[in-house]
Structures are given as structure tokens and as C-alpha cells.
Scaffold this motif. Structure first.
Motif, PDB file in Angstrom:
ATOM      1  N   LEU A 110      -6.747 -36.546 -17.499  1.00  0.00           N
ATOM      2  CA  LEU A 110      -6.409 -37.854 -16.930  1.00  0.00           C
ATOM      3  C   LEU A 110      -6.924 -39.005 -17.795  1.00  0.00           C
ATOM      4  O   LEU A 110      -6.228 -40.009 -17.979  1.00  0.00           O
ATOM      5  CB  LEU A 110      -6.978 -37.973 -15.515  1.00  0.00           C
ATOM      6  CG  LEU A 110      -6.418 -37.003 -14.469  1.00  0.00           C
ATOM      7  CD1 LEU A 110      -7.157 -37.178 -13.148  1.00  0.00           C
ATOM      8  CD2 LEU A 110      -4.929 -37.193 -14.282  1.00  0.00           C
ATOM      9  N   LEU A 111      -8.133 -38.855 -18.326  1.00  0.00           N
ATOM     10  CA  LEU A 111      -8.775 -39.970 -19.016  1.00  0.00           C
ATOM     11  C   LEU A 111      -8.417 -40.064 -20.502  1.00  0.00           C
ATOM     12  O   LEU A 111      -8.451 -41.154 -21.067  1.00  0.00           O
ATOM     13  CB  LEU A 111     -10.293 -39.864 -18.873  1.00  0.00           C
ATOM     14  CG  LEU A 111     -10.844 -39.937 -17.447  1.00  0.00           C
ATOM     15  CD1 LEU A 111     -12.355 -39.790 -17.458  1.00  0.00           C
ATOM     16  CD2 LEU A 111     -10.442 -41.253 -16.773  1.00  0.00           C
ATOM     17  N   ILE A 112      -8.055 -38.940 -21.135  1.00  0.00           N
ATOM     18  CA  ILE A 112      -7.770 -38.962 -22.575  1.00  0.00           C
ATOM     19  C   ILE A 112      -6.385 -38.405 -22.903  1.00  0.00           C
ATOM     20  O   ILE A 112      -5.610 -39.043 -23.609  1.00  0.00           O
ATOM     21  CB  ILE A 112      -8.854 -38.186 -23.349  1.00  0.00           C
ATOM     22  CG1 ILE A 112     -10.154 -38.992 -23.338  1.00  0.00           C
ATOM     23  CG2 ILE A 112      -8.423 -37.924 -24.783  1.00  0.00           C
ATOM     24  CD1 ILE A 112     -11.239 -38.454 -24.231  1.00  0.00           C
ATOM     25  N   ALA A 113      -6.064 -37.210 -22.396  1.00  0.00           N
ATOM     26  CA  ALA A 113      -4.797 -36.600 -22.781  1.00  0.00           C
ATOM     27  C   ALA A 113      -3.595 -37.407 -22.302  1.00  0.00           C
ATOM     28  O   ALA A 113      -2.638 -37.615 -23.048  1.00  0.00           O
ATOM     29  CB  ALA A 113      -4.719 -35.165 -22.246  1.00  0.00           C
ATOM     30  N   ARG A 114      -3.632 -37.870 -21.063  1.00  0.00           N
ATOM     31  CA  ARG A 114      -2.470 -38.592 -20.529  1.00  0.00           C
ATOM     32  C   ARG A 114      -2.150 -39.841 -21.338  1.00  0.00           C
ATOM     33  O   ARG A 114      -0.995 -40.029 -21.750  1.00  0.00           O
ATOM     34  CB  ARG A 114      -2.676 -38.942 -19.056  1.00  0.00           C
ATOM     35  CG  ARG A 114      -1.446 -39.584 -18.422  1.00  0.00           C
ATOM     36  CD  ARG A 114      -1.689 -39.882 -16.942  1.00  0.00           C
ATOM     37  NE  ARG A 114      -0.475 -40.288 -16.282  1.00  0.00           N
ATOM     38  CZ  ARG A 114      -0.014 -41.537 -16.238  1.00  0.00           C
ATOM     39  NH1 ARG A 114      -0.679 -42.501 -16.844  1.00  0.00           N
ATOM     40  NH2 ARG A 114       1.110 -41.826 -15.615  1.00  0.00           N
ATOM     41  N   CYS A 146       4.898 -40.432 -26.602  1.00  0.00           N
ATOM     42  CA  CYS A 146       6.259 -40.615 -26.068  1.00  0.00           C
ATOM     43  C   CYS A 146       6.863 -41.963 -26.450  1.00  0.00           C
ATOM     44  O   CYS A 146       8.045 -42.214 -26.165  1.00  0.00           O
ATOM     45  CB  CYS A 146       6.238 -40.501 -24.549  1.00  0.00           C
ATOM     46  SG  CYS A 146       5.818 -38.866 -23.916  1.00  0.00           S
ATOM     47  N   GLY A 147       6.070 -42.847 -27.068  1.00  0.00           N
ATOM     48  CA  GLY A 147       6.566 -44.171 -27.424  1.00  0.00           C
ATOM     49  C   GLY A 147       6.232 -45.241 -26.415  1.00  0.00           C
ATOM     50  O   GLY A 147       6.718 -46.368 -26.514  1.00  0.00           O
ATOM     51  N   MET A 148       5.390 -44.925 -25.422  1.00  0.00           N
ATOM     52  CA  MET A 148       5.008 -45.872 -24.389  1.00  0.00           C
ATOM     53  C   MET A 148       3.714 -46.578 -24.761  1.00  0.00           C
ATOM     54  O   MET A 148       2.928 -46.077 -25.566  1.00  0.00           O
ATOM     55  CB  MET A 148       4.797 -45.145 -23.053  1.00  0.00           C
ATOM     56  CG  MET A 148       5.976 -44.364 -22.557  1.00  0.00           C
ATOM     57  SD  MET A 148       5.518 -43.159 -21.268  1.00  0.00           S
ATOM     58  CE  MET A 148       4.806 -44.221 -20.026  1.00  0.00           C
ATOM     59  N   GLN A 149       3.494 -47.723 -24.130  1.00  0.00           N
ATOM     60  CA  GLN A 149       2.177 -48.335 -24.164  1.00  0.00           C
ATOM     61  C   GLN A 149       1.315 -47.592 -23.154  1.00  0.00           C
ATOM     62  O   GLN A 149       1.682 -47.510 -21.979  1.00  0.00           O
ATOM     63  CB  GLN A 149       2.267 -49.819 -23.797  1.00  0.00           C
ATOM     64  CG  GLN A 149       0.957 -50.580 -23.891  1.00  0.00           C
ATOM     65  CD  GLN A 149       0.455 -50.735 -25.310  1.00  0.00           C
ATOM     66  OE1 GLN A 149       1.236 -50.768 -26.242  1.00  0.00           O
ATOM     67  NE2 GLN A 149      -0.855 -50.838 -25.463  1.00  0.00           N
ATOM     68  N   PRO A 150       0.185 -46.998 -23.575  1.00  0.00           N
ATOM     69  CA  PRO A 150      -0.623 -46.240 -22.615  1.00  0.00           C
ATOM     70  C   PRO A 150      -0.977 -47.078 -21.389  1.00  0.00           C
ATOM     71  O   PRO A 150      -1.390 -48.234 -21.503  1.00  0.00           O
ATOM     72  CB  PRO A 150      -1.878 -45.879 -23.423  1.00  0.00           C
ATOM     73  CG  PRO A 150      -1.408 -45.868 -24.841  1.00  0.00           C
ATOM     74  CD  PRO A 150      -0.380 -46.957 -24.937  1.00  0.00           C
ATOM     75  N   SER A 151      -0.786 -46.499 -20.219  1.00  0.00           N
ATOM     76  CA  SER A 151      -1.040 -47.222 -18.981  1.00  0.00           C
ATOM     77  C   SER A 151      -2.539 -47.334 -18.721  1.00  0.00           C
ATOM     78  O   SER A 151      -3.326 -46.478 -19.126  1.00  0.00           O
ATOM     79  CB  SER A 151      -0.360 -46.521 -17.805  1.00  0.00           C
ATOM     80  OG  SER A 151      -0.781 -45.172 -17.723  1.00  0.00           O
ATOM     81  N   GLN A 152      -2.914 -48.398 -18.053  1.00  0.00           N
ATOM     82  CA  GLN A 152      -4.308 -48.622 -17.695  1.00  0.00           C
ATOM     83  C   GLN A 152      -4.553 -48.111 -16.280  1.00  0.00           C
ATOM     84  O   GLN A 152      -3.730 -48.304 -15.391  1.00  0.00           O
ATOM     85  CB  GLN A 152      -4.632 -50.120 -17.763  1.00  0.00           C
ATOM     86  CG  GLN A 152      -4.524 -50.708 -19.166  1.00  0.00           C
ATOM     87  CD  GLN A 152      -5.529 -50.119 -20.127  1.00  0.00           C
ATOM     88  OE1 GLN A 152      -6.702 -49.965 -19.788  1.00  0.00           O
ATOM     89  NE2 GLN A 152      -5.077 -49.761 -21.319  1.00  0.00           N
ATOM     90  N   PRO A 153      -5.689 -47.453 -16.048  1.00  0.00           N
ATOM     91  CA  PRO A 153      -5.992 -46.992 -14.684  1.00  0.00           C
ATOM     92  C   PRO A 153      -6.061 -48.174 -13.716  1.00  0.00           C
ATOM     93  O   PRO A 153      -6.452 -49.281 -14.094  1.00  0.00           O
ATOM     94  CB  PRO A 153      -7.361 -46.316 -14.826  1.00  0.00           C
ATOM     95  CG  PRO A 153      -7.510 -46.023 -16.281  1.00  0.00           C
ATOM     96  CD  PRO A 153      -6.747 -47.087 -17.008  1.00  0.00           C
ATOM     97  N   VAL A 154      -5.660 -47.920 -12.476  1.00  0.00           N
ATOM     98  CA  VAL A 154      -5.824 -48.916 -11.424  1.00  0.00           C
ATOM     99  C   VAL A 154      -7.248 -48.790 -10.895  1.00  0.00           C
ATOM    100  O   VAL A 154      -7.637 -47.753 -10.356  1.00  0.00           O
ATOM    101  CB  VAL A 154      -4.811 -48.692 -10.289  1.00  0.00           C
ATOM    102  CG1 VAL A 154      -5.049 -49.692  -9.167  1.00  0.00           C
ATOM    103  CG2 VAL A 154      -3.384 -48.809 -10.822  1.00  0.00           C
ATOM    104  N   THR A 155      -8.052 -49.837 -11.104  1.00  0.00           N
ATOM    105  CA  THR A 155      -9.454 -49.793 -10.704  1.00  0.00           C
ATOM    106  C   THR A 155      -9.727 -50.802  -9.591  1.00  0.00           C
ATOM    107  O   THR A 155      -9.139 -51.885  -9.572  1.00  0.00           O
ATOM    108  CB  THR A 155     -10.384 -50.076 -11.892  1.00  0.00           C
ATOM    109  OG1 THR A 155     -10.118 -51.388 -12.397  1.00  0.00           O
ATOM    110  CG2 THR A 155     -10.172 -49.059 -13.005  1.00  0.00           C
TER     111      THR A 155
END
Length: 405
Positions: free
Chosen positions: A308-312, A319-328
Motif C-alpha cells: 500500500l505504501l510503496i508498491a501501489r 502505468c503513466g499516472m501521477q501517484p495518488s496521495q493517501p487520504v489522511t
């Protein structure tokens, strides 16, 4: 076997290093817009038409040319969705019009039917609207050429609907990266087989594969790697020739049977292999062949947390996406948590409440083998590495699963 000592990386530093090296790895392809859901836009996707493509009514009512002092109109015809009014609406006349129907060229205003009384073909207006009321101008939503989906965005169901409304029959998307998934260990058995003494059922590969279904990737489930150096080398070499990312669980610690890390060191490149993190210290990142490599820890909880914290986020960038930020969110602890300073820790939690009154508690004992602690969890509780034990009522940062899955 002797291992060169390296300082464990903090989570932020490790993630930054991974994202600095990983890049989008596939070429664009075109798919029918109905098949674009969940895919990543390879370039900006623009509207093929104005939306709406013509001036249209926003309400059911009567279309007319506005003028001061008007109180009644003569009905000249109808404008329906798919059946526009074909004639001319002269001064003092109106056309019955339905929501979404084209506004006759001679009209600029629509009065809603609830504000009118009808007597045959005479329409008496009880409340005259302002000029231009209840009219959607052509291009009111989008103009031809406007960007509907930005490059790198994952296309959602609302995007699919908007693209279809704009006349886009196809969408340019990134081809799905290929992810090879292994578990490691002679003790692992396939669920459904008779469990031999000393063995356990393989769960990591199933959890990781299920998590990967939420991302636009192709998954090669390659089974379990035996604790044999030659087998590990042969399997990882083959995967490095066909996959864009190799994702393993287990085999990256310092045990005599942990061959994955040493194989990557020997046949590829190893960027780092330890984190200053609990759970999840033994994590390896590098390359083998043409593929990136992420070796997750073998304990089930550690596997999921590091995924969840690194691989995703790494896979999102692949995949060409901007990595999403966790909802905190901030939350108040309802129970104490024991913590020894030195490593950042993430515990499974259950958050309740809303707004400024969110409370959180752990799911119980936090051993990294306790897969069942995820059953009721809806968040991870973050404990900074410099913190000691926490008391009931202390404020903590919570990472909601809705932003991690």
C-alpha cells in the motif's frame, strides 16, 4: 553468506527513490470509449464538439423572444428533443419546448410551464422571467477542443460519460504494464490442498493479486518460488524478460534460505533493501533484466502494508499516472498504543466519527503474521519514528483505506 551493511531508509526517502527511477513503461493504444474505464489517458483527450452542441432549453416551458411588458403569447408549434421546431417564431409567438430541446433561432428566453396558463393556443405568462432565462447556450458545458481528460489521469465512469457526450468514439490510453507476482518459500501450499505439518497456506500472492486488480495492469501469477538459489535465478531471469515489474513476497531477509535478494544483486541491480519501518523492514527495490523489481517482506501484514505504501504508488507511475496521495485525517486515540522510538510504525485501525470528531482504535494485537487484523480495519494509524508510547486521547494521523486501495 555475508551481507554488506546498509542503513535502512525512512519510508519517505525509499518512496522518493523508487518514484525517481520508475517511469511509464508502455506505448499508447486506442480503445473504444466504452472500454476506457479504468485506463490511463496517454495524452490529453479533447472534446470533438460543443456541449451542448446547440442552444437548448434547461426546462419544460415556452420559448420566445423576450421584450419588456410581454404578458401573453400565441403558440406557434413545438420543439422536442430530437424533433426541433422547424418554423419561425415571430414577435408575440412562442414554441412549446422540452428540456434539452433546441431553442428556435428566433428565441432567446424560456418561461417555465409552471408560470403560465394555457387557453387553447394562447399562453398567458403570470411571471415574466429575465431575458435569457432557462437557456443553455451552445458550449455552456464544454467547447470543441477543450480538454475532457488530462494526460495521465485514470479514466473514471463520469469521464466515460462525458467523452461519449462529446462525441469521442475512442480514447488514447496507455497499454497495461505486465506485473509478475511470486510468493517464496518451501513451506507454502496452495489453498484447498491437505496441509502438511510445518507448512502454511500461501496468502500473500492472493492478497497482492487481488490488490492489483484495482490498477490498470496485466498480472502474471507465477506461483511459489522454492527455497533454491538456482530455481530463483531461473524464474526471476525469465520474468525479467517478459514483465515490466516483478513483485515478490518473502526471500529478501538475511536467512540462509532467502535467495531472492542475493539473486537480484547477482543478476541485476539492487537500489536498497531495508526500511526503517514497522511492519515491513526487509523490502528490496532494484531491476532484473528489463523489469523493475520490488521484493516485499514475507509476513502477510508486512506484505500488505508495504504494498500500500510503496508498491501501489510505484505501479501507478509505471502505468503513466501521477501517484495518488493517501487520504489522511486527524483522529483521537480511544486507547493507548505502545511504541518504541526509532522506526515509523503503521498499525491497523478502526476509525469512526466525522469532521473534527474522528476517533480511532487499533484492531487488537499487531503481530505481522495476523492477517485477520485487516478484517475490520478501515485505516492505518501512523506513529512517527520519534514518538514514544501514545496515550488515550492523543491525536494521531490516520491513513484511510479508501485512499490506499
Amino acid at each position: 553468506m555475508h551481507y554488506k551493511a546498509t542503513a535502512p531508509l525512512d519510508l519517505d526517502a525509499a518512496l522518493a527513490r523508487v518514484l525517481d527511477q520508475v517511469a511509464a513503461c508502455t506505448e499508447p493504444e486506442r480503445v473504444a470509449v466504452r472500454n476506457a474505464h479504468g485506463r490511463v489517458a496517454a495524452e490529453p483527450i479533447r472534446s470533438a464538439t460543443d456541449l451542448p452542441p446547440f442552444a437548448a432549453s434547461a426546462m419544460d416551458g415556452y420559448a420566445f423572444r423576450w421584450r419588456a411588458g410581454i404578458s401573453s403569447l400565441e403558440l406557434a408549434g413545438d420543439s422536442l428533443a430530437g424533433h426541433p421546431f422547424a418554423g419561425s417564431v415571430r414577435k408575440g409567438e412562442c414554441a412549446r419546448i422540452m428540456t434539452g430541446a433546441p431553442l428556435p433561432a428566433d428565441c432567446d428566453t424560456v418561461v417555465v410551464q409552471e408560470d403560465c396558463d394555457r387557453d387553447g393556443t394562447e399562453i398567458r405568462i403570470r411571471e415574466v422571467p429575465r431575458q435569457g432565462a432557462n437557456v443553455r447556450e451552445a458550449g455552456d458545458d464544454l467547447r470543441r477542443g477543450d480538454v475532457v481528460v488530462a494526460a495521465g489521469k485514470r479514466i473514471g465512469p463520469f469521464d466515460v460519460g462525458t467523452l461519449a457526450a462529446c462525441g469521442c468514439a475512442t480514447a488514447p490510453v496507455r497499454a497495461r504494464p505486465r506485473v509478475a507476482v511470486f510468493s517464496t518459500g518451501d513451506e507454502l501450499q496452495q489453498p484447498g490442498t491437505a496441509l502438511e505439518f510445518g507448512n502454511i497456506y500461501d496468502s500473500n500472492r492472493f492478497a497482492v493479486e487481488a490488490l492489483l486488480t484495482r490498477l490498470p495492469v496485466e498480472v502474471d501469477n507465477l506461483g511459489v518460488l522454492a527455497d533454491d538459489a538456482r530455481t530463483v535465478a531461473t524464474s526471476l531471469t525469465a520474468a525479467g524478460e517478459s514483465a515490466d515489474l516483478i513483485l515478490t513476497s518473502g526471500g529478501v531477509s538475511v536467512g540462509d534460505a532467502d535467495h531472492v535478494k542475493s539473486t537480484v544483486e547477482a543478476l541485476g541491480e539492487l537500489s536498497f533493501w531495508r526500511l526503517n519501518l514497522k511492519p515491513g523492514k526487509p523490502l528490496a527495490f532494484g531491476r532484473i533484466g528489463g523489469a523493475f523489481f520490488l521484493g516485499l517482506p514475507g509476513n502477510p501484514v508486512s506484505t500488505i502494508v508495504t504494498y500500500l505504501l510503496i508498491a501501489r504508488p510505484a505501479i501507478e507511475k509505471l502505468c503513466g499516472m501521477q501517484p495518488s496521495q493517501p487520504v489522511t485525517v486527524g483522529a483521537g486515540l480511544t486507547e493507548p498504543i505502545r511504541h518504541k522510538p526509532g522506526r515509523e510504525e503503521y498499525q491497523r485501525g478502526i476509525a469512526t466519527g466525522a469532521g473534527d470528531d474522528i476517533r480511532v482504535r487499533t484492531t487488537g494485537a499487531q503481530g505481522s503474521n495476523r492477517m485477520s487484523t485487516f478484517a475490520e480495519a478501515n485505516c492505518l494509524i501512523r506513529i512517527p519514528k520519534g514518538k514514544g508510547s501514545l496515550n488515550s486521547g492523543d491525536r494521531v494521523e490516520v491513513l484511510l483505506f479508501e485512499g490506499l486501495l
